[in-house]
Design a protein around this motif. Sequence first.
Motif, PDB file in Angstrom:
ATOM      1  N   ASP A 111       6.345  25.449  40.055  1.00 27.69           N
ATOM      2  CA  ASP A 111       7.089  24.388  40.688  1.00 27.69           C
ATOM      3  C   ASP A 111       7.001  24.549  42.118  1.00 27.69           C
ATOM      4  OD1 ASP A 111       8.772  26.507  41.424  1.00 27.69           O
ATOM      5  OD2 ASP A 111      10.473  25.972  40.440  1.00 27.69           O
ATOM      6  N   LYS A 138       6.871  27.234  35.804  1.00 24.56           N
ATOM      7  CA  LYS A 138       7.594  26.135  35.035  1.00 24.56           C
ATOM      8  C   LYS A 138       7.928  26.675  33.760  1.00 24.56           C
ATOM      9  CE  LYS A 138       5.730  22.078  37.325  1.00 24.56           C
ATOM     10  NZ  LYS A 138       4.844  20.863  37.473  1.00 24.56           N
ATOM     11  N   ALA A 155      10.441  21.128  30.999  1.00 28.01           N
ATOM     12  CA  ALA A 155       9.722  20.260  31.627  1.00 28.01           C
ATOM     13  C   ALA A 155       9.754  18.693  30.902  1.00 28.01           C
ATOM     14  CB  ALA A 155       8.284  20.502  31.567  1.00 28.01           C
ATOM     15  N   GLU A 190       1.960  17.700  33.420  1.00 27.52           N
ATOM     16  CA  GLU A 190       2.837  18.751  34.284  1.00 27.52           C
ATOM     17  C   GLU A 190       2.088  20.029  34.412  1.00 27.52           C
ATOM     18  OE1 GLU A 190       5.915  18.878  35.728  1.00 27.52           O
ATOM     19  OE2 GLU A 190       6.166  16.827  35.443  1.00 27.52           O
TER      20      GLU A 190
END
Length: 95
Positions: free
Chosen positions: A44, A50, A55, A91
């Motif tokens: 992050d 993460k 997420a 992501e």
Amino acid sequence: VPSFPPSLHQRRRRGVTMAGKWAWFSGWAAPDPPPASNAATPTDANGKPKKICCACPETKGVRDTCIASKGEEHPECVALIEKHKQCLRAEGFNI
């Protein structure tokens, strides 16, 4: 006559490893762990890794609601599952 678990030598001779704590008891060896991924874990803004569970909460909530009410095989849910996977890939997760 009591039955004892096979000795380590007997297990190795049969090709059974001690991968699982109770592998000798169930009669089969635990599966090998998946190979380590060379991909870096996404981070992050603070540099912390993460978590995949946190997420894409927008797509995750809609997907979970659909699966709970209609089932995983429903065409609408299949599309939402794919949309969530795309979000996770964006992501940085390797899905």
